[in-house]
Design an enzyme around this catalytic site. Sequence first.
Site, PDB file in Angstrom:
ATOM      1  N   ASP A 175       1.196   0.769  -7.470  1.00  0.00           N
ATOM      2  CA  ASP A 175       1.763   0.857  -9.058  1.00  0.00           C
ATOM      3  C   ASP A 175       1.607  -0.386  -9.869  1.00  0.00           C
ATOM      4  O   ASP A 175       0.528  -1.047  -9.859  1.00  0.00           O
ATOM      5  CB  ASP A 175       3.251   1.498  -9.214  1.00  0.00           C
ATOM      6  CG  ASP A 175       3.112   3.007  -8.967  1.00  0.00           C
ATOM      7  OD1 ASP A 175       2.058   3.606  -8.942  1.00  0.00           O
ATOM      8  OD2 ASP A 175       4.430   3.474  -8.909  1.00  0.00           O
ATOM      9  N   ASP A 225      -1.462   2.389  -3.033  1.00  0.00           N
ATOM     10  CA  ASP A 225      -1.035   2.408  -4.620  1.00  0.00           C
ATOM     11  C   ASP A 225       0.309   1.847  -4.594  1.00  0.00           C
ATOM     12  O   ASP A 225       1.252   2.344  -4.261  1.00  0.00           O
ATOM     13  CB  ASP A 225      -1.002   3.961  -4.931  1.00  0.00           C
ATOM     14  CG  ASP A 225      -0.598   3.851  -6.586  1.00  0.00           C
ATOM     15  OD1 ASP A 225      -0.540   3.008  -7.185  1.00  0.00           O
ATOM     16  OD2 ASP A 225      -0.721   5.331  -6.997  1.00  0.00           O
ATOM     17  N   TYR A 255      -6.042   6.792   2.244  1.00  0.00           N
ATOM     18  CA  TYR A 255      -5.368   6.379   0.981  1.00  0.00           C
ATOM     19  C   TYR A 255      -3.888   6.882   0.935  1.00  0.00           C
ATOM     20  O   TYR A 255      -3.730   8.225   1.381  1.00  0.00           O
ATOM     21  CB  TYR A 255      -6.292   6.700  -0.190  1.00  0.00           C
ATOM     22  CG  TYR A 255      -5.578   6.428  -1.530  1.00  0.00           C
ATOM     23  CD1 TYR A 255      -5.448   5.058  -1.933  1.00  0.00           C
ATOM     24  CD2 TYR A 255      -5.136   7.348  -2.515  1.00  0.00           C
ATOM     25  CE1 TYR A 255      -5.132   4.529  -3.168  1.00  0.00           C
ATOM     26  CE2 TYR A 255      -4.622   6.841  -3.686  1.00  0.00           C
ATOM     27  CZ  TYR A 255      -4.472   5.514  -3.913  1.00  0.00           C
ATOM     28  OH  TYR A 255      -4.332   5.098  -5.257  1.00  0.00           O
ATOM     29  N   ARG A 304      -6.466  -2.545 -10.300  1.00  0.00           N
ATOM     30  CA  ARG A 304      -6.652  -1.357 -11.170  1.00  0.00           C
ATOM     31  C   ARG A 304      -6.603  -1.580 -12.581  1.00  0.00           C
ATOM     32  O   ARG A 304      -5.706  -2.233 -12.931  1.00  0.00           O
ATOM     33  CB  ARG A 304      -5.927  -0.164 -10.670  1.00  0.00           C
ATOM     34  CG  ARG A 304      -5.799   0.953 -11.618  1.00  0.00           C
ATOM     35  CD  ARG A 304      -5.070   2.033 -11.153  1.00  0.00           C
ATOM     36  NE  ARG A 304      -4.469   3.084 -12.235  1.00  0.00           N
ATOM     37  CZ  ARG A 304      -3.912   3.947 -12.120  1.00  0.00           C
ATOM     38  NH1 ARG A 304      -3.438   4.409 -10.845  1.00  0.00           N
ATOM     39  NH2 ARG A 304      -3.163   4.599 -12.783  1.00  0.00           N
ATOM     40  N   HIS A 306      -3.400  -1.758  -4.256  1.00  0.00           N
ATOM     41  CA  HIS A 306      -3.841  -2.104  -5.481  1.00  0.00           C
ATOM     42  C   HIS A 306      -2.771  -2.149  -6.625  1.00  0.00           C
ATOM     43  O   HIS A 306      -1.683  -1.284  -6.432  1.00  0.00           O
ATOM     44  CB  HIS A 306      -4.875  -0.935  -5.794  1.00  0.00           C
ATOM     45  CG  HIS A 306      -4.604   0.552  -6.175  1.00  0.00           C
ATOM     46  ND1 HIS A 306      -3.827   0.887  -7.191  1.00  0.00           N
ATOM     47  CD2 HIS A 306      -4.922   1.419  -5.393  1.00  0.00           C
ATOM     48  CE1 HIS A 306      -3.665   2.247  -6.964  1.00  0.00           C
ATOM     49  NE2 HIS A 306      -3.966   2.529  -5.802  1.00  0.00           N
ATOM     50  N   GLU A 335      -9.871   2.871 -13.620  1.00  0.00           N
ATOM     51  CA  GLU A 335      -9.225   4.593 -13.478  1.00  0.00           C
ATOM     52  C   GLU A 335      -9.881   5.223 -14.609  1.00  0.00           C
ATOM     53  O   GLU A 335     -10.197   4.740 -15.815  1.00  0.00           O
ATOM     54  CB  GLU A 335      -7.875   4.478 -13.696  1.00  0.00           C
ATOM     55  CG  GLU A 335      -6.998   5.818 -13.588  1.00  0.00           C
ATOM     56  CD  GLU A 335      -7.336   6.581 -12.488  1.00  0.00           C
ATOM     57  OE1 GLU A 335      -8.308   6.887 -11.974  1.00  0.00           O
ATOM     58  OE2 GLU A 335      -6.157   6.788 -11.816  1.00  0.00           O
ATOM     59  N   GLU A 363      -2.047  -2.100 -11.098  1.00  0.00           N
ATOM     60  CA  GLU A 363      -2.345  -1.739 -12.226  1.00  0.00           C
ATOM     61  C   GLU A 363      -1.985  -2.623 -13.248  1.00  0.00           C
ATOM     62  O   GLU A 363      -0.933  -3.414 -13.401  1.00  0.00           O
ATOM     63  CB  GLU A 363      -2.229  -0.207 -12.480  1.00  0.00           C
ATOM     64  CG  GLU A 363      -1.040   0.013 -12.484  1.00  0.00           C
ATOM     65  CD  GLU A 363      -0.650   1.565 -12.045  1.00  0.00           C
ATOM     66  OE1 GLU A 363      -0.330   2.467 -13.207  1.00  0.00           O
ATOM     67  OE2 GLU A 363      -1.022   2.086 -11.165  1.00  0.00           O
ATOM     68  N   CYS A 375       0.575   8.767 -15.042  1.00  0.00           N
ATOM     69  CA  CYS A 375      -0.689   9.082 -13.974  1.00  0.00           C
ATOM     70  C   CYS A 375      -1.838   8.721 -14.927  1.00  0.00           C
ATOM     71  O   CYS A 375      -1.907   8.743 -16.223  1.00  0.00           O
ATOM     72  CB  CYS A 375      -0.509  10.583 -13.996  1.00  0.00           C
ATOM     73  SG  CYS A 375      -2.017  11.039 -13.372  1.00  0.00           S
ATOM     74  N   ASP A 394       5.067  11.183 -11.539  1.00  0.00           N
ATOM     75  CA  ASP A 394       4.336   9.964 -11.197  1.00  0.00           C
ATOM     76  C   ASP A 394       4.491   9.172 -12.436  1.00  0.00           C
ATOM     77  O   ASP A 394       3.448   8.847 -13.300  1.00  0.00           O
ATOM     78  CB  ASP A 394       2.959  10.194 -10.913  1.00  0.00           C
ATOM     79  CG  ASP A 394       2.051   8.770 -10.599  1.00  0.00           C
ATOM     80  OD1 ASP A 394       2.710   8.060 -10.051  1.00  0.00           O
ATOM     81  OD2 ASP A 394       0.836   8.731 -10.795  1.00  0.00           O
ATOM     82  N   ASN A 433     -12.052   6.752  -8.152  1.00  0.00           N
ATOM     83  CA  ASN A 433     -11.168   7.830  -7.726  1.00  0.00           C
ATOM     84  C   ASN A 433     -11.624   9.167  -8.477  1.00  0.00           C
ATOM     85  O   ASN A 433     -11.578   9.591  -9.452  1.00  0.00           O
ATOM     86  CB  ASN A 433      -9.701   7.493  -8.951  1.00  0.00           C
ATOM     87  CG  ASN A 433      -8.827   8.507  -8.521  1.00  0.00           C
ATOM     88  OD1 ASN A 433      -8.879   9.206  -7.733  1.00  0.00           O
ATOM     89  ND2 ASN A 433      -7.805   8.329  -9.280  1.00  0.00           N
TER      90      ASN A 433
END
Length: 297
Positions: free
Chosen positions: A91, A89, A48, A161, A116, A191, A118, A126, A62, A213
């Site tokens: 974002d 990731d 990952y 996500r 992914h 998440e 989101e 985060c 983040d 996660n």
Amino acid sequence: MLHATPTAADKRAAFRTALSSGKLQRFPGAFNPLTAKLIERHGFDGVYISGAVLSAELGLPDIGLTTATEVAGRSQQIARVTALPALVDADTGFGEPMNAARTVQLLEDAGVAGMHLEDQVNPKRCGHLDGKDVVDRATAVRRIKAAVQARRDPNFVIAARTDAKAVHGIEETIDRAKEFADAGADLLFPEAMTDAADFARLRAAVDIPILANMTEFGKSELLDTGTLESAGVNLVIYPVTLLRLALHAAEEGLRTISGQGTQSSLLDRMQHRRDLYELLDYSAYSVFDQNVFNFRG
């Protein structure tokens, strides 16, 4: 040697098959190419690439400050060295749906197996911090549709996500999950789930694979692999674990050197030079060099 033997297409096909195998896939977070090789050596199923880790490496929080170019570049470096599939990731896709579409193609070119997207408002936060917000459901679905339409390799995995649990609750999470699946998402990443019951409710609601996660010091209970499998989870990530372990060890080492004036008492806590060289396959490079280019007459 220089590159892993399986092609990007091979790794994507393997990832697809693994997600439908019924066996929980375990993807620790790699914070550089060397840790990706270590993850492979220890028998894990994939790698990952965490946005939080990449941000931290750059000395940034983040909160969406990294760029698509930075993420794609690091992803390529990691995917190059490991035979394992890598999930990245991405974002919020680094902008509007068209940006998300371009991000898919950048990451395909980087050689990873999936990414992914989101549904947070951009700039994001985060997923285990308070104060985040999500876009409306229609906007979130457009991001996923754009990503699905943009991919060129049908085996490239598009994961959706949703951060809706902490903002609107589990019912909205389930509703979004259903719409993301209908939009073509291959994998669902809910998440900040609280416990195994949350995952079990999602499993009952959607047919696509589910990701858990298991990040430390967050909102989720740290569930073991047996519990996750029983709840119907298909993939578990440990995004920041290796970075946290490494930084803690580095801090302890710096304190020791500062206090004692030498690192000699730390030697039994270090990876030996020979082990590093073995991980890097140093001997193979020496043989290659001798066979290809030799000044001796």
